[in-house]
Design a protein around this motif. Structure first.
Motif, PDB file in Angstrom:
ATOM      1  N   ARG A   1       0.849  -1.200   0.000  1.00  0.00           N
ATOM      2  CA  ARG A   1       0.000   0.000   0.000  1.00  0.00           C
ATOM      3  C   ARG A   1       0.877   1.240   0.000  1.00  0.00           C
ATOM      4  NH1 ARG A   1      -2.575  -0.263   6.163  1.00  0.00           N
ATOM      5  NH2 ARG A   1      -0.676   0.383   7.273  1.00  0.00           N
ATOM      6  N   GLN A   2       0.301   2.311  -0.510  1.00  0.00           N
ATOM      7  CA  GLN A   2       1.021   3.585  -0.536  1.00  0.00           C
ATOM      8  C   GLN A   2       0.063   4.693  -0.153  1.00  0.00           C
ATOM      9  OE1 GLN A   2       3.028   4.554  -4.225  1.00  0.00           O
ATOM     10  NE2 GLN A   2       4.455   5.884  -3.142  1.00  0.00           N
ATOM     11  N   ALA A   3       0.386   5.356   0.948  1.00  0.00           N
ATOM     12  CA  ALA A   3      -0.399   6.500   1.411  1.00  0.00           C
ATOM     13  C   ALA A   3       0.167   7.772   0.786  1.00  0.00           C
ATOM     14  CB  ALA A   3      -0.348   6.579   2.931  1.00  0.00           C
ATOM     15  N   PRO A   4      -0.634   8.820   0.699  1.00  0.00           N
ATOM     16  CA  PRO A   4      -0.161  10.071   0.109  1.00  0.00           C
ATOM     17  C   PRO A   4       1.085  10.583   0.818  1.00  0.00           C
ATOM     18  CG  PRO A   4      -2.524  10.142   0.381  1.00  0.00           C
ATOM     19  CD  PRO A   4      -2.056   8.898   1.077  1.00  0.00           C
ATOM     20  N   GLY A   5       2.101  10.892   0.033  1.00  0.00           N
ATOM     21  CA  GLY A   5       3.326  11.442   0.585  1.00  0.00           C
ATOM     22  C   GLY A   5       4.229  10.432   1.254  1.00  0.00           C
ATOM     23  N   LYS A   6       3.869   9.169   1.174  1.00  0.00           N
ATOM     24  CA  LYS A   6       4.682   8.132   1.812  1.00  0.00           C
ATOM     25  C   LYS A   6       5.152   7.106   0.789  1.00  0.00           C
ATOM     26  CE  LYS A   6       2.592   8.467   6.402  1.00  0.00           C
ATOM     27  NZ  LYS A   6       1.981   7.711   7.522  1.00  0.00           N
ATOM     28  N   GLU A   7       6.153   6.338   1.171  1.00  0.00           N
ATOM     29  CA  GLU A   7       6.645   5.291   0.312  1.00  0.00           C
ATOM     30  C   GLU A   7       5.714   4.078   0.373  1.00  0.00           C
ATOM     31  OE1 GLU A   7      11.438   6.300   0.566  1.00  0.00           O
ATOM     32  OE2 GLU A   7      10.657   4.423   1.387  1.00  0.00           O
ATOM     33  N   ARG A   8       5.771   3.291  -0.679  1.00  0.00           N
ATOM     34  CA  ARG A   8       4.981   2.075  -0.702  1.00  0.00           C
ATOM     35  C   ARG A   8       5.486   1.119   0.372  1.00  0.00           C
ATOM     36  NH1 ARG A   8       3.910  -0.128  -6.517  1.00  0.00           N
ATOM     37  NH2 ARG A   8       6.180  -0.449  -6.463  1.00  0.00           N
ATOM     38  N   GLU A   9       4.570   0.461   1.061  1.00  0.00           N
ATOM     39  CA  GLU A   9       4.963  -0.436   2.141  1.00  0.00           C
ATOM     40  C   GLU A   9       4.254  -1.783   2.021  1.00  0.00           C
ATOM     41  OE1 GLU A   9       3.885   1.277   5.896  1.00  0.00           O
ATOM     42  OE2 GLU A   9       1.744   1.019   5.574  1.00  0.00           O
ATOM     43  N   PHE A  10       4.906  -2.773   2.551  1.00  0.00           N
ATOM     44  CA  PHE A  10       4.403  -4.134   2.540  1.00  0.00           C
ATOM     45  C   PHE A  10       3.222  -4.265   3.491  1.00  0.00           C
ATOM     46  CE2 PHE A  10       4.421  -8.648   2.381  1.00  0.00           C
ATOM     47  CZ  PHE A  10       4.277  -9.111   3.692  1.00  0.00           C
TER      48      PHE A  10
ATOM     49  N   ASP B   1       5.006 -12.730  -8.233  1.00  0.00           N
ATOM     50  CA  ASP B   1       6.178 -13.176  -8.955  1.00  0.00           C
ATOM     51  C   ASP B   1       6.478 -14.617  -8.559  1.00  0.00           C
ATOM     52  OD1 ASP B   1       8.653 -11.024 -10.265  1.00  0.00           O
ATOM     53  OD2 ASP B   1       8.594 -13.211 -10.518  1.00  0.00           O
ATOM     54  N   ARG B   2       7.365 -15.229  -9.293  1.00  0.00           N
ATOM     55  CA  ARG B   2       7.692 -16.623  -9.028  1.00  0.00           C
ATOM     56  C   ARG B   2       9.055 -16.736  -8.389  1.00  0.00           C
ATOM     57  NH1 ARG B   2       7.675 -18.510 -15.130  1.00  0.00           N
ATOM     58  NH2 ARG B   2       6.087 -16.917 -15.192  1.00  0.00           N
ATOM     59  N   SER B   3       9.252 -17.799  -7.738  1.00  0.00           N
ATOM     60  CA  SER B   3      10.569 -18.149  -7.208  1.00  0.00           C
ATOM     61  C   SER B   3      11.130 -17.100  -6.260  1.00  0.00           C
ATOM     62  CB  SER B   3      11.565 -18.411  -8.349  1.00  0.00           C
ATOM     63  OG  SER B   3      11.090 -19.437  -9.174  1.00  0.00           O
ATOM     64  N   ILE B   4      10.273 -16.427  -5.550  1.00  0.00           N
ATOM     65  CA  ILE B   4      10.753 -15.499  -4.532  1.00  0.00           C
ATOM     66  C   ILE B   4      11.100 -16.306  -3.303  1.00  0.00           C
ATOM     67  CG2 ILE B   4      10.098 -13.599  -3.014  1.00  0.00           C
ATOM     68  CD1 ILE B   4       8.205 -12.625  -5.172  1.00  0.00           C
ATOM     69  N   ILE B   5      12.297 -16.084  -2.785  1.00  0.00           N
ATOM     70  CA  ILE B   5      12.645 -16.798  -1.569  1.00  0.00           C
ATOM     71  C   ILE B   5      11.829 -16.229  -0.415  1.00  0.00           C
ATOM     72  CG2 ILE B   5      14.947 -17.370  -2.390  1.00  0.00           C
ATOM     73  CD1 ILE B   5      16.043 -15.083  -0.730  1.00  0.00           C
ATOM     74  N   LEU B   6      11.538 -17.064   0.540  1.00  0.00           N
ATOM     75  CA  LEU B   6      10.620 -16.685   1.604  1.00  0.00           C
ATOM     76  C   LEU B   6      11.094 -15.457   2.370  1.00  0.00           C
ATOM     77  CD1 LEU B   6       9.504 -20.159   2.968  1.00  0.00           C
ATOM     78  CD2 LEU B   6       8.438 -18.726   1.214  1.00  0.00           C
ATOM     79  N   THR B   7      12.386 -15.287   2.497  1.00  0.00           N
ATOM     80  CA  THR B   7      12.907 -14.132   3.224  1.00  0.00           C
ATOM     81  C   THR B   7      12.735 -12.831   2.447  1.00  0.00           C
ATOM     82  OG1 THR B   7      15.098 -14.642   2.349  1.00  0.00           O
ATOM     83  CG2 THR B   7      14.572 -15.457   4.555  1.00  0.00           C
ATOM     84  N   SER B   8      12.337 -12.910   1.184  1.00  0.00           N
ATOM     85  CA  SER B   8      12.137 -11.713   0.358  1.00  0.00           C
ATOM     86  C   SER B   8      10.667 -11.411   0.089  1.00  0.00           C
ATOM     87  CB  SER B   8      12.860 -11.875  -0.982  1.00  0.00           C
ATOM     88  OG  SER B   8      14.251 -11.931  -0.790  1.00  0.00           O
ATOM     89  N   MET B   9       9.785 -12.131   0.748  1.00  0.00           N
ATOM     90  CA  MET B   9       8.357 -11.958   0.482  1.00  0.00           C
ATOM     91  C   MET B   9       7.893 -10.537   0.792  1.00  0.00           C
ATOM     92  SD  MET B   9       6.808 -15.563   1.887  1.00  0.00           S
ATOM     93  CE  MET B   9       5.098 -15.176   1.532  1.00  0.00           C
ATOM     94  N   GLN B  10       8.564  -9.853   1.697  1.00  0.00           N
ATOM     95  CA  GLN B  10       8.155  -8.514   2.101  1.00  0.00           C
ATOM     96  C   GLN B  10       8.861  -7.415   1.301  1.00  0.00           C
ATOM     97  OE1 GLN B  10       8.823 -10.087   6.376  1.00  0.00           O
ATOM     98  NE2 GLN B  10       7.565  -8.276   6.612  1.00  0.00           N
ATOM     99  N   ASP B  11       9.687  -7.797   0.356  1.00  0.00           N
ATOM    100  CA  ASP B  11      10.495  -6.860  -0.415  1.00  0.00           C
ATOM    101  C   ASP B  11       9.802  -6.528  -1.732  1.00  0.00           C
ATOM    102  OD1 ASP B  11      13.924  -6.907  -1.701  1.00  0.00           O
ATOM    103  OD2 ASP B  11      12.350  -5.391  -1.776  1.00  0.00           O
ATOM    104  N   GLU B  12       9.370  -5.292  -1.919  1.00  0.00           N
ATOM    105  CA  GLU B  12       8.648  -4.923  -3.145  1.00  0.00           C
ATOM    106  C   GLU B  12       9.512  -5.112  -4.388  1.00  0.00           C
ATOM    107  OE1 GLU B  12       7.997  -0.708  -4.043  1.00  0.00           O
ATOM    108  OE2 GLU B  12       8.987  -0.235  -2.143  1.00  0.00           O
ATOM    109  N   HIS B  13      10.796  -5.033  -4.234  1.00  0.00           N
ATOM    110  CA  HIS B  13      11.703  -5.173  -5.383  1.00  0.00           C
ATOM    111  C   HIS B  13      11.760  -6.611  -5.885  1.00  0.00           C
ATOM    112  CE1 HIS B  13      12.877  -1.047  -4.797  1.00  0.00           C
ATOM    113  NE2 HIS B  13      13.176  -1.301  -3.531  1.00  0.00           N
ATOM    114  N   ALA B  14      11.238  -7.547  -5.115  1.00  0.00           N
ATOM    115  CA  ALA B  14      11.241  -8.946  -5.540  1.00  0.00           C
ATOM    116  C   ALA B  14      10.100  -9.245  -6.507  1.00  0.00           C
ATOM    117  CB  ALA B  14      11.136  -9.856  -4.322  1.00  0.00           C
TER     118      ALA B  14
END
Length: 125
Positions: A37-46, A98-111
């Motif tokens: 989610r992304q609130a106005p004026g804020k970065e996108r967050e998990f 996305d596919r093949s995301i390692i579990l430790t990267s599930m919270q990373d938007e760049h994945a």
């Protein structure tokens, strides 16, 4: 894969909403799907993420106990049931996959390389 998010709207604090994210094609194994989610004026967050098997689920601290993520692989659809909504939950909610995301990267938007267009959630006080 194209993703279509829906279900947003205006709700009073304490209310509930259910977001949906429909995929354009049948999910294959090892796909991870998530909500950000992304609130106005804020970065996108998990917010939350779930694996193909539904066995791996992650929540942001802000979502724990209030939101529930789920998916129906037969219908190529993911859901986010949101309860006890607060004004600070106001944001545009995006689904991602996305596919093949390692579990430790599930919270990373760049994945994630596949994103829906977003659906607006507004919580009034």
């Amino acid at each position: 894969v194209q993703l279509q998010a829906s279900g947003g709207g205006l709700v009073q604090a304490g209310g509930s909403l259910r977001l949906s994210c429909a995929a354009s094609e049948r999910s294959r194994s090892r796909w991870i799907t998530a909500w950000f989610r992304q609130a106005p004026g804020k970065e996108r967050e998990f917010v939350a993420a779930i694996s193909w098997t539904n066995l791996a689920i992650r929540y942001a601290d802000s979502a724990k106990g209030r939101f529930t993520i789920s998916r129906d692989n037969a219908k190529n659809t993911m859901f986010l049931q949101m309860g006890s909504l607060k004004p600070e939950d106001t944001a545009v909610y995006y689904c991602a996959a996305d596919r093949s995301i390692i579990l430790t990267s599930m919270q990373d938007e760049h994945a994630y390389n596949y994103w829906g267009q977003g659906t607006q959630v507004t919580v009034s006080s």
